[in-house]
Design a protein around this motif. Structure first.
Motif, PDB file in Angstrom:
ATOM      1  N   LYS A 187     -11.118  -5.533   5.643  1.00  0.00           N
ATOM      2  CA  LYS A 187     -12.062  -5.695   4.527  1.00  0.00           C
ATOM      3  C   LYS A 187     -11.553  -6.726   3.521  1.00  0.00           C
ATOM      4  CE  LYS A 187     -11.545  -1.326   3.630  1.00  0.00           C
ATOM      5  NZ  LYS A 187     -10.649  -1.082   4.776  1.00  0.00           N
ATOM      6  N   SER A 188     -10.276  -6.568   3.137  1.00  0.00           N
ATOM      7  CA  SER A 188      -9.722  -7.491   2.139  1.00  0.00           C
ATOM      8  C   SER A 188      -9.624  -8.900   2.719  1.00  0.00           C
ATOM      9  CB  SER A 188      -8.345  -7.007   1.691  1.00  0.00           C
ATOM     10  OG  SER A 188      -8.452  -5.705   1.161  1.00  0.00           O
ATOM     11  N   SER A 189      -9.279  -8.990   4.011  1.00  0.00           N
ATOM     12  CA  SER A 189      -9.225 -10.315   4.651  1.00  0.00           C
ATOM     13  C   SER A 189     -10.597 -10.953   4.617  1.00  0.00           C
ATOM     14  CB  SER A 189      -8.791 -10.196   6.114  1.00  0.00           C
ATOM     15  OG  SER A 189      -7.577  -9.506   6.206  1.00  0.00           O
ATOM     16  N   ALA A 197      -7.660 -10.774  -2.684  1.00  0.00           N
ATOM     17  CA  ALA A 197      -7.150  -9.413  -2.441  1.00  0.00           C
ATOM     18  C   ALA A 197      -5.850  -9.457  -1.645  1.00  0.00           C
ATOM     19  CB  ALA A 197      -8.192  -8.622  -1.667  1.00  0.00           C
ATOM     20  N   ILE A 198      -5.002  -8.453  -1.865  1.00  0.00           N
ATOM     21  CA  ILE A 198      -3.755  -8.362  -1.094  1.00  0.00           C
ATOM     22  C   ILE A 198      -4.087  -7.906   0.329  1.00  0.00           C
ATOM     23  CG2 ILE A 198      -1.538  -7.159  -0.876  1.00  0.00           C
ATOM     24  CD1 ILE A 198      -1.604  -6.771  -3.925  1.00  0.00           C
ATOM     25  N   VAL A 199      -3.539  -8.621   1.290  1.00  0.00           N
ATOM     26  CA  VAL A 199      -3.730  -8.265   2.694  1.00  0.00           C
ATOM     27  C   VAL A 199      -2.370  -7.963   3.296  1.00  0.00           C
ATOM     28  CG1 VAL A 199      -4.327  -9.208   4.967  1.00  0.00           C
ATOM     29  CG2 VAL A 199      -5.805  -9.676   3.001  1.00  0.00           C
ATOM     30  N   THR A 225      -3.663  -0.421   2.035  1.00  0.00           N
ATOM     31  CA  THR A 225      -3.199  -1.424   1.058  1.00  0.00           C
ATOM     32  C   THR A 225      -4.069  -1.435  -0.195  1.00  0.00           C
ATOM     33  OG1 THR A 225      -2.382  -2.826   2.838  1.00  0.00           O
ATOM     34  CG2 THR A 225      -2.719  -3.888   0.710  1.00  0.00           C
ATOM     35  N   THR A 226      -5.387  -1.496   0.012  1.00  0.00           N
ATOM     36  CA  THR A 226      -6.295  -1.564  -1.141  1.00  0.00           C
ATOM     37  C   THR A 226      -6.524  -0.155  -1.672  1.00  0.00           C
ATOM     38  OG1 THR A 226      -7.380  -3.441  -0.071  1.00  0.00           O
ATOM     39  CG2 THR A 226      -8.539  -2.433  -1.932  1.00  0.00           C
ATOM     40  N   ARG A 227      -6.339  -0.013  -2.991  1.00  0.00           N
ATOM     41  CA  ARG A 227      -6.514   1.315  -3.581  1.00  0.00           C
ATOM     42  C   ARG A 227      -7.761   1.372  -4.453  1.00  0.00           C
ATOM     43  NH1 ARG A 227      -2.221   5.020  -3.555  1.00  0.00           N
ATOM     44  NH2 ARG A 227      -0.953   4.554  -1.737  1.00  0.00           N
ATOM     45  N   ILE A 250     -17.620  -6.587  -3.157  1.00  0.00           N
ATOM     46  CA  ILE A 250     -16.683  -5.577  -3.641  1.00  0.00           C
ATOM     47  C   ILE A 250     -15.841  -5.048  -2.489  1.00  0.00           C
ATOM     48  CG2 ILE A 250     -16.474  -3.343  -4.838  1.00  0.00           C
ATOM     49  CD1 ILE A 250     -19.120  -3.986  -6.178  1.00  0.00           C
ATOM     50  N   ASP A 251     -14.540  -5.214  -2.611  1.00  0.00           N
ATOM     51  CA  ASP A 251     -13.597  -4.711  -1.615  1.00  0.00           C
ATOM     52  C   ASP A 251     -13.225  -3.285  -2.024  1.00  0.00           C
ATOM     53  OD1 ASP A 251     -11.746  -4.527   0.425  1.00  0.00           O
ATOM     54  OD2 ASP A 251     -10.168  -5.613  -0.667  1.00  0.00           O
ATOM     55  N   THR A 252     -13.027  -2.431  -1.039  1.00  0.00           N
ATOM     56  CA  THR A 252     -12.770  -1.016  -1.356  1.00  0.00           C
ATOM     57  C   THR A 252     -11.565  -0.491  -0.571  1.00  0.00           C
ATOM     58  OG1 THR A 252     -14.216  -0.301   0.438  1.00  0.00           O
ATOM     59  CG2 THR A 252     -15.244  -0.589  -1.723  1.00  0.00           C
TER      60      THR A 252
HETATM   61 MG   LIG Z   1      -7.729  -3.893   1.806  1.00  0.00          MG
END
Ligand SMILES: [Mg+2]
Ligand SMILES: Nc1nc2c(ncn2[C@@H]2O[C@H](COP(=O)(O)OP(=O)(O)OP(=O)(O)O)[C@@H](O)[C@H]2O)c(=O)[nH]1
Length: 447
Positions: free
Chosen positions: A229-231, A242-244, A250-252, A269-271
């Motif tokens: 998702k973040s990628s 976003a951090i990948v 990883t994503t909080r 929106i990344d989740t």
């Molecule tokens: Mg993520």
């Protein structure tokens, strides 16, 4: 409607530090204020370099003053513009002096509200002022400028006139005919109604992309941890937002990035990845992720195509219901699936991509726009708001009603009147106080 008599003032430029800061004054006292503040008789529409004096005679600032005499001003009232040095201390001291001189601070949108009340612009144009200011993309700004110049209002007025001329004929029948509707042939009325409906429907179609354009769209990326998702957010945003990492979870928290696709502003929106977890922070992240899907215009369910595992949503037993969604099959560089639109997955359109190699991203962008109902804008697209579309739809349903009211010329005329009234709400010919409050309170201060 009687014109307001308070003289109002506000800073017209954004808060903070800038080259210049403009303070605007509008109302019957503007002339007196200009005299007291500058000690000069300003010539209308002439930029005068002058000191702005405080009550003790000391200069608060040196700048430019311009006076616009009613009705040739933005609000239609006497307007004074003070171009000061753009620092908050200076602007505040000028505003404090204006308050001392008896001026009230303006509510958000009050200048434009006065412009509307004084007939300088209609309601659709006043709304376009806010849309131009709030435009998130160049395309949106161009579209809003077209409405501001009165294009949209002209269409509405011409339909309204059309209805009016027909109403006159029908109402003349009520007054003079012994034998009502027979005077005008049913087929003629039906043809006319169909024609009007066609014109309104065409206008609705041209307004829909504009409505989306003015609000922008919200798209939520959701799925199991590590699905990418973040990628994907980073790839679509073309930035390392976003951090990948290869560590699941990883994503909080929610994280967003706004992109522009064919002029449409899309807030992605990344989740947090969805999975069973005892971790309190992670559980809160997932709660926020699910809540975000409920407000979204579109949910993008990201799946790792190398895994056959159930999706994050399945694991949590959460059903998106009839939420607008698409499925993204990610990591197809590893799974070997052909990139681009794929066979539907669980009843939703699916696209095969690789967030890391960017393959399939063009196809994904097309599907995103399609699923958001955005067909792009043309030169004839109208920047409309939900309330405009609602009003046009209401006008159309009155015309539908008119189709079945041939027994009574009275009822037929009444439906035409109501259709015309609905259109009048768009330009503000017919208004309710509450509506004005709603519209102008969403403006920024000083406009
Ligand atoms: Mg993520
Ligand atoms: N080969 C390949 N690796 C990918 C792709 N997309 C993501 N990855 C890798 O998969 C891992 C997880 O990616 P993220 O983008 O952090 O996944 P996420 O869904 O945000 O994960 P959480 O935040 O933990 O929920 C990283 O090591 C990425 O480099 C892809 O398309 N191809």
């Amino acid at each position: 409607m009687s014109a307001p008599t308070r003289t109002i003032a506000a800073r017209a430029t954004p808060p903070g530090v800038g080259g210049i800061g403009v303070v605007r004054v509008s109302g019957p006292e503007s002339l007196r204020i200009s005299h007291e503040l500058t000690g000069r008789q300003l010539k209308p529409r002439e930029a005068t370099s002058t000191a702005f004096h405080g009550r003790d005679g000391r200069a608060l600032d040196y700048g430019i003053a311009i006076l616009f005499k009613a009705p040739a001003s933005y609000t239609g009232e006497d307007v004074l513009e003070l171009h000061c040095h753009g620092g908050p201390v200076i602007i505040d001291s000028v505003l404090a002096e204006l308050s001392y001189l008896g001026v009230d601070f303006a509510r958000p949108g009050e200048f434009t509200e006065r412009a509307f009340l004084n007939g300088k612009m209609d309601l659709a144009q006043a709304e376009a002022v806010a849309d131009v200011i709030n435009s998130q993309t160049e395309v949106a700004a161009r579209c809003a400028l077209r409405s501001l110049s009165g294009n949209f209002s002209k269409y509405i007025e011409s339909i309204s006139k059309n209805i009016d001329s027909f109403r006159v004929i029908i109402e003349a029948n009520i007054d003079f005919s012994e034998d009502p509707v027979e005077e005008i042939e049913h087929s003629v009325i039906k043809k006319k109604i169909k024609e009007l409906k066609g014109i309104i429907n065409d206008l609705i179609d041209r307004s829909k992309p504009g409505e989306l354009l003015s609000t922008g769209a919200e798209v939520v990326l959701i799925g199991a941890p590590n699905a990418g998702k973040s990628s994907l957010l980073n790839t679509l945003a073309r930035a390392e937002r976003a951090i990948v990492t290869s560590t699941p979870g990883t994503t909080r928290d929610l994280l967003d990035a706004t992109i522009s696709l064919e002029g449409l502003a899309i807030r992605l929106i990344d989740t947090a990845g969805l999975r069973q977890s005892e971790d309190e922070i992670e559980a809160e992240g997932m709660r926020r992720a699910i809540a975000a899907t409920e407000r979204a215009d579109l949910v993008v369910e990201v799946r790792d195509d190398t895994q056959n595992d159930p999706s994050g949503l399945e694991i949590l037993g959460h059903d998106l219901g009839d939420q607008n969604r698409i499925v993204v099959l990610n990591k197809c560089d590893l799974s070997g699936r052909t990139f681009g639109t794929a066979e539907e997955a669980d009843g939703a359109p699916a696209v095969a991509i690789s967030a890391t190699t960017r393959q399939g991203i063009d196809a994904l962008e097309k599907v995103l726009l399609q699923q958001l109902g955005y067909q792009g804008v043309g030169e004839d697209t109208i920047m409309a708001r939900r309330r405009h579309i609602d009003a046009m739809q209401r006008a159309n349903s009155h015309l539908d009603q008119a189709m079945i009211q041939f027994e009574s010329t009275d009822l037929l005329a009444e439906e035409f009147r109501l259709a015309q009234r609905a259109l009048g709400e768009i330009t503000g010919e017919v208004t309710v106080e509450d509506l004005l409050g709603d519209i102008f309170s969403n403006f920024c201060i000083g406009k």
